[in-house]
Design a protein around this motif. Structure first.
Motif, PDB file in Angstrom:
ATOM      1  N   PHE A   1       0.841  -1.195  -0.130  1.00 53.47           N
ATOM      2  CA  PHE A   1       0.006  -0.166  -0.061  1.00 53.47           C
ATOM      3  C   PHE A   1       0.953   1.284   0.129  1.00 53.47           C
ATOM      4  O   PHE A   1       2.082   0.942   0.277  1.00 53.47           O
TER       5      PHE A   1
ATOM      6  N   LYS B   1      -3.394  -7.223   5.876  1.00 58.49           N
ATOM      7  CA  LYS B   1      -2.940  -5.820   5.182  1.00 58.49           C
ATOM      8  C   LYS B   1      -3.491  -4.508   6.265  1.00 58.49           C
ATOM      9  O   LYS B   1      -2.724  -3.805   6.495  1.00 58.49           O
ATOM     10  N   LEU B   2      -4.701  -5.069   6.734  1.00 59.94           N
ATOM     11  CA  LEU B   2      -5.337  -4.043   7.797  1.00 59.94           C
ATOM     12  C   LEU B   2      -4.589  -3.660   8.796  1.00 59.94           C
ATOM     13  O   LEU B   2      -4.265  -2.650   9.278  1.00 59.94           O
TER      14      LEU B   2
ATOM     15  N   SER C   1      -4.920   1.493  -7.469  1.00 62.08           N
ATOM     16  CA  SER C   1      -6.315   0.982  -7.297  1.00 62.08           C
ATOM     17  C   SER C   1      -7.360   1.648  -6.486  1.00 62.08           C
ATOM     18  O   SER C   1      -6.560   2.280  -5.479  1.00 62.08           O
ATOM     19  N   LEU C   2      -8.379   1.715  -6.350  1.00 63.12           N
ATOM     20  CA  LEU C   2      -9.344   2.421  -5.295  1.00 63.12           C
ATOM     21  C   LEU C   2      -8.800   1.656  -4.135  1.00 63.12           C
ATOM     22  O   LEU C   2      -8.924   2.395  -2.877  1.00 63.12           O
ATOM     23  N   ASP C   3      -8.610   0.354  -3.837  1.00 60.66           N
ATOM     24  CA  ASP C   3      -8.410  -0.383  -2.668  1.00 60.66           C
ATOM     25  C   ASP C   3      -7.121   0.316  -1.862  1.00 60.66           C
ATOM     26  O   ASP C   3      -7.029   0.231  -0.951  1.00 60.66           O
ATOM     27  N   THR C   4      -6.112   0.127  -2.912  1.00 64.83           N
ATOM     28  CA  THR C   4      -4.796   0.891  -2.431  1.00 64.83           C
ATOM     29  C   THR C   4      -4.970   2.167  -1.891  1.00 64.83           C
ATOM     30  O   THR C   4      -4.288   2.576  -0.865  1.00 64.83           O
TER      31      THR C   4
ATOM     32  N   ALA D   1      -7.705   3.623  -0.656  1.00 61.41           N
ATOM     33  CA  ALA D   1      -8.381   3.409   0.446  1.00 61.41           C
ATOM     34  C   ALA D   1      -7.498   3.127   1.728  1.00 61.41           C
ATOM     35  O   ALA D   1      -7.990   3.553   2.897  1.00 61.41           O
ATOM     36  N   TYR D   2      -6.743   1.823   1.641  1.00 60.68           N
ATOM     37  CA  TYR D   2      -5.810   1.747   2.592  1.00 60.68           C
ATOM     38  C   TYR D   2      -4.788   2.999   3.151  1.00 60.68           C
ATOM     39  O   TYR D   2      -4.780   3.037   4.257  1.00 60.68           O
TER      40      TYR D   2
END
Length: 290
Positions: A33, A106-107, A171-174, A176-177
């Motif tokens: 991330f 990852k969280l 990406s949106l996930d990256t 967002a993290y």
């Protein structure tokens, strides 16, 4: 004594740079991330140019440093100069040290990054220094463009714009993290700034007209102040001394208000062990645990 404090501040800033660089290079990147702010812009630029993000970060911070000198003057530059030069260098060096702290979830890695990065950043912000990132850009926007806006709102808007730019490369996930890491980092940094070290301070302020400071103390941070007339030993001029006791968060707010208002004054700060009074931050004489 002054030399000792200067050395301690220097070591503190070096340690802060190392901790923040470890968080980015050894925790964030190995776990897949990115981070927000100026570092996030540099990482976005790296995906398009192939140039190491730490070198791009160096260019961005030097550009901010020059822009700050032109718009805000030397006083503001002095608070970001050392870190603007040192941090990108440490960031680049540790980027080439092959250490990876990889966590299965990852969280959890994001949370770990936020705590470590926030702790590192908080060490320097406690002393009144800054890395010269979006917080400095926000000050420039406030003083030169959006004078009526609150500084924190400008900072949030800048961070939001940067995250939108980051979506062009990640990406949106990256992203967002990265946003979650930002929230944890800010809370961790605030804990270091406001809760570590002395809890209460006595602030003595000497100036010719303290009315604006007095209003801020009473209306904004909800404390009282004692005002007395004094005479400057060198100038023999009549001056006003304002004394107040506040907690660590209020002290930082007061210091930033005086700095941002450009009020010319002499300030002394004393850490306190116990204060007795009616305020919720003070002790009562009947306290049995002191």
């Amino acid at each position: 004594m002054r030399s000792y404090h200067r050395t301690a501040a220097l070591l503190n800033m070096v340690l802060s740079c190392v901790i923040c660089s470890i968080a980015v290079n050894w925790i964030a990147l190995p776990n897949g991330f990115v981070v927000t702010g100026i570092t996030g812009l540099a990482m976005t630029a790296e995906t398009f140019t192939g140039i190491n993000y730490a070198l791009i970060y160096y260019g961005l911070t030097l550009a901010i440093l020059l822009f700050t000198a032109v718009t805000l003057g030397y006083k503001e530059v002095s608070s970001i100069l050392f870190l603007s030069i040192l941090y990108p260098l440490v960031l680049w060096v540790l980027n080439h040290v092959q250490v990876e702290i990889i966590l299965k979830e990852k969280l959890i890695a994001v949370m770990f990054f936020g705590v470590v990065y926030g702790a590192g950043a908080g060490l320097t912000y406690r002393m009144g220094y800054s890395y010269g990132g979006t917080d400095t850009l926000s000050k420039i926007l406030k003083q030169k463009v959006f004078k009526a806006a609150e500084l924190k709102n400008l900072l949030l808007c800048l961070d939001a714009v940067i995250m939108l730019i980051m979506l062009s490369a990640f990406s949106l996930d990256t992203v967002a993290y990265a946003f979650v890491g930002q929230i944890i980092y800010v809370n961790s940094m605030n804990y270091v700034i406001f809760n570590m070290g002395p809890r209460l301070y006595e602030i003595q302020i000497v100036c010719e007209d303290p009315r604006a400071i007095e209003r801020f103390i009473i209306e904004e941070i909800g404390k009282s102040a004692t005002i007395s007339k004094v005479i400057g030993g060198y100038s023999q001029a009549d001056k006003i001394q304002l004394d107040c006791v506040c907690n660590s968060r209020e002290y930082v707010q007061l210091r930033e208000f005086i700095r941002d208002s450009g009020i010319d004054c002499f300030i002394k700060v004393f850490p306190l062990t116990h204060v007795f009074g009616r305020s919720k931050d003070f002790h009562r004489l009947s306290d049995q645990n002191l």
